[in-house]
Design a protein around this motif. Sequence first.
Motif, PDB file in Angstrom:
ATOM      1  N   ILE A 146       0.823  -1.218   0.000  1.00 13.57           N
ATOM      2  CA  ILE A 146       0.000   0.000   0.000  1.00 13.57           C
ATOM      3  C   ILE A 146       0.856   1.268   0.000  1.00 13.57           C
ATOM      4  O   ILE A 146       0.450   2.288  -0.530  1.00 13.57           O
ATOM      5  CB  ILE A 146      -0.997  -0.046   1.192  1.00 13.57           C
ATOM      6  N   LYS A 147       2.058   1.183   0.551  1.00 11.20           N
ATOM      7  CA  LYS A 147       2.930   2.369   0.592  1.00 11.20           C
ATOM      8  C   LYS A 147       3.360   2.820  -0.806  1.00 11.20           C
ATOM      9  O   LYS A 147       3.803   3.951  -0.988  1.00 11.20           O
ATOM     10  CB  LYS A 147       4.141   2.135   1.486  1.00 11.20           C
ATOM     11  N   ASP A 148       3.203   1.938  -1.791  1.00 10.59           N
ATOM     12  CA  ASP A 148       3.590   2.266  -3.165  1.00 10.59           C
ATOM     13  C   ASP A 148       2.478   2.932  -3.971  1.00 10.59           C
ATOM     14  O   ASP A 148       2.683   3.278  -5.136  1.00 10.59           O
ATOM     15  CB  ASP A 148       4.048   0.998  -3.895  1.00 10.59           C
ATOM     16  N   LEU A 149       1.300   3.124  -3.384  1.00 10.68           N
ATOM     17  CA  LEU A 149       0.175   3.706  -4.131  1.00 10.68           C
ATOM     18  C   LEU A 149       0.462   5.075  -4.742  1.00 10.68           C
ATOM     19  O   LEU A 149      -0.038   5.371  -5.823  1.00 10.68           O
ATOM     20  CB  LEU A 149      -1.072   3.782  -3.252  1.00 10.68           C
ATOM     21  N   PRO A 150       1.281   5.925  -4.109  1.00  5.69           N
ATOM     22  CA  PRO A 150       1.583   7.199  -4.775  1.00  5.69           C
ATOM     23  C   PRO A 150       2.197   7.034  -6.169  1.00  5.69           C
ATOM     24  O   PRO A 150       2.080   7.935  -7.003  1.00  5.69           O
ATOM     25  CB  PRO A 150       2.564   7.880  -3.809  1.00  5.69           C
ATOM     26  N   LEU A 151       2.792   5.879  -6.442  1.00  8.28           N
ATOM     27  CA  LEU A 151       3.342   5.632  -7.780  1.00  8.28           C
ATOM     28  C   LEU A 151       2.239   5.585  -8.838  1.00  8.28           C
ATOM     29  O   LEU A 151       2.475   5.952  -9.990  1.00  8.28           O
ATOM     30  CB  LEU A 151       4.144   4.324  -7.795  1.00  8.28           C
ATOM     31  N   VAL A 152       1.053   5.139  -8.446  1.00  3.05           N
ATOM     32  CA  VAL A 152      -0.075   5.106  -9.382  1.00  3.05           C
ATOM     33  C   VAL A 152      -0.446   6.533  -9.764  1.00  3.05           C
ATOM     34  O   VAL A 152      -0.601   6.857 -10.945  1.00  3.05           O
ATOM     35  CB  VAL A 152      -1.288   4.362  -8.780  1.00  3.05           C
ATOM     36  N   THR A 153      -0.584   7.380  -8.776  1.00  2.00           N
ATOM     37  CA  THR A 153      -0.923   8.787  -9.032  1.00  2.00           C
ATOM     38  C   THR A 153       0.136   9.432  -9.917  1.00  2.00           C
ATOM     39  O   THR A 153      -0.188  10.104 -10.902  1.00  2.00           O
ATOM     40  CB  THR A 153      -1.054   9.558  -7.707  1.00  2.00           C
ATOM     41  N   LYS A 154       1.409   9.230  -9.579  1.00  7.71           N
ATOM     42  CA  LYS A 154       2.488   9.817 -10.376  1.00  7.71           C
ATOM     43  C   LYS A 154       2.439   9.310 -11.811  1.00  7.71           C
ATOM     44  O   LYS A 154       2.574  10.091 -12.753  1.00  7.71           O
ATOM     45  CB  LYS A 154       3.846   9.513  -9.743  1.00  7.71           C
ATOM     46  N   HIS A 155       2.244   8.009 -11.986  1.00  7.30           N
ATOM     47  CA  HIS A 155       2.184   7.441 -13.339  1.00  7.30           C
ATOM     48  C   HIS A 155       1.046   8.074 -14.139  1.00  7.30           C
ATOM     49  O   HIS A 155       1.241   8.462 -15.301  1.00  7.30           O
ATOM     50  CB  HIS A 155       2.001   5.920 -13.274  1.00  7.30           C
ATOM     51  N   LEU A 156      -0.128   8.173 -13.529  1.00  8.54           N
ATOM     52  CA  LEU A 156      -1.274   8.748 -14.240  1.00  8.54           C
ATOM     53  C   LEU A 156      -1.025  10.216 -14.590  1.00  8.54           C
ATOM     54  O   LEU A 156      -1.379  10.662 -15.683  1.00  8.54           O
ATOM     55  CB  LEU A 156      -2.551   8.576 -13.423  1.00  8.54           C
ATOM     56  N   MET A 157      -0.400  10.955 -13.674  1.00  4.15           N
ATOM     57  CA  MET A 157      -0.063  12.353 -13.966  1.00  4.15           C
ATOM     58  C   MET A 157       0.939  12.418 -15.126  1.00  4.15           C
ATOM     59  O   MET A 157       0.777  13.232 -16.036  1.00  4.15           O
ATOM     60  CB  MET A 157       0.512  13.030 -12.717  1.00  4.15           C
ATOM     61  N   ASP A 158       1.951  11.557 -15.083  1.00  2.00           N
ATOM     62  CA  ASP A 158       2.959  11.527 -16.151  1.00  2.00           C
ATOM     63  C   ASP A 158       2.343  11.173 -17.505  1.00  2.00           C
ATOM     64  O   ASP A 158       2.847  11.592 -18.549  1.00  2.00           O
ATOM     65  CB  ASP A 158       4.066  10.515 -15.827  1.00  2.00           C
ATOM     66  N   MET A 159       1.267  10.396 -17.507  1.00  2.00           N
ATOM     67  CA  MET A 159       0.602   9.988 -18.740  1.00  2.00           C
ATOM     68  C   MET A 159      -0.415  11.026 -19.219  1.00  2.00           C
ATOM     69  O   MET A 159      -1.067  10.829 -20.232  1.00  2.00           O
ATOM     70  CB  MET A 159      -0.098   8.638 -18.562  1.00  2.00           C
ATOM     71  N   GLY A 160      -0.568  12.118 -18.460  1.00  2.00           N
ATOM     72  CA  GLY A 160      -1.423  13.209 -18.900  1.00  2.00           C
ATOM     73  C   GLY A 160      -2.851  13.175 -18.382  1.00  2.00           C
ATOM     74  O   GLY A 160      -3.687  13.956 -18.846  1.00  2.00           O
ATOM     75  N   TYR A 161      -3.144  12.294 -17.444  1.00  2.00           N
ATOM     76  CA  TYR A 161      -4.487  12.275 -16.864  1.00  2.00           C
ATOM     77  C   TYR A 161      -4.668  13.526 -16.017  1.00  2.00           C
ATOM     78  O   TYR A 161      -3.764  13.942 -15.290  1.00  2.00           O
ATOM     79  CB  TYR A 161      -4.694  11.031 -15.992  1.00  2.00           C
ATOM     80  N   GLY A 162      -5.857  14.115 -16.097  1.00  2.00           N
ATOM     81  CA  GLY A 162      -6.147  15.318 -15.336  1.00  2.00           C
ATOM     82  C   GLY A 162      -6.456  15.019 -13.877  1.00  2.00           C
ATOM     83  O   GLY A 162      -6.789  13.885 -13.504  1.00  2.00           O
ATOM     84  N   ASP A 163      -6.354  16.053 -13.070  1.00  2.00           N
ATOM     85  CA  ASP A 163      -6.620  15.921 -11.639  1.00  2.00           C
ATOM     86  C   ASP A 163      -8.008  15.354 -11.358  1.00  2.00           C
ATOM     87  O   ASP A 163      -8.177  14.580 -10.420  1.00  2.00           O
ATOM     88  CB  ASP A 163      -6.493  17.281 -10.937  1.00  2.00           C
ATOM     89  N   ASP A 164      -8.992  15.748 -12.169  1.00  2.00           N
ATOM     90  CA  ASP A 164     -10.364  15.309 -11.935  1.00  2.00           C
ATOM     91  C   ASP A 164     -10.495  13.782 -12.004  1.00  2.00           C
ATOM     92  O   ASP A 164     -11.045  13.151 -11.099  1.00  2.00           O
ATOM     93  CB  ASP A 164     -11.319  15.970 -12.936  1.00  2.00           C
TER      94      ASP A 164
END
Length: 187
Positions: A146-164
């Motif tokens: 579970i401590k690695d979950l921020p990597l999901v957010t970072k990956h999605l941001m890097d791929m251009g997904y919006g905050d919403d």
Amino acid sequence: KELTSTWDEDSGLTEKGVELVELMLEKKILIDVTHLSLNGRKQVYDIVDHHNKDCAVFASHVGAKGVHRISYNLQDWELQWLASRGCAVGIIFMNSWISPYQPAGNGLKNIEDTLSYIVNTAGADLPAIGTDLDGFTDPPDEIETIKDLPLVTKHLMDMGYGDDIIKRFIGGNAIRLLTNGWGNSTE
């Protein structure tokens, strides 16, 4: 005996199962269809439709059959049914469920592909995190705990997904379902 040898793909709910779904709706208990066969899921959807309930069903940890064709994963019409009723679908963080290919180091991409597919099929209000990091599953290489979950957010941001979309996926859709499902007053 191996679990898969006793799994009946054609089974549905028993009479007691139907009674339980009815009682869960009456008591405003959310119904998780994750481990049901397709026929069992169809029965739940029919019962929910009969009672005209929204925000009553979720799939806590699954994938999309349009990404990986295994019976455990939800079909497009199911994703659309769930979305149209304010439900949520947790994406499992297990390569063997969300991708027919499992190259090392591709877990975040598999999660992203499943998220993208669900959003394109049923909208951004449906997908949620459904990790299933319980020690039984084989998580993506990049997400071991579970401590690695921020990597999901970072990956999605890097791929251009919006905050919403990211906010809905990492908690917003699940919180909405819990809030509306438990407080559901649609009769």
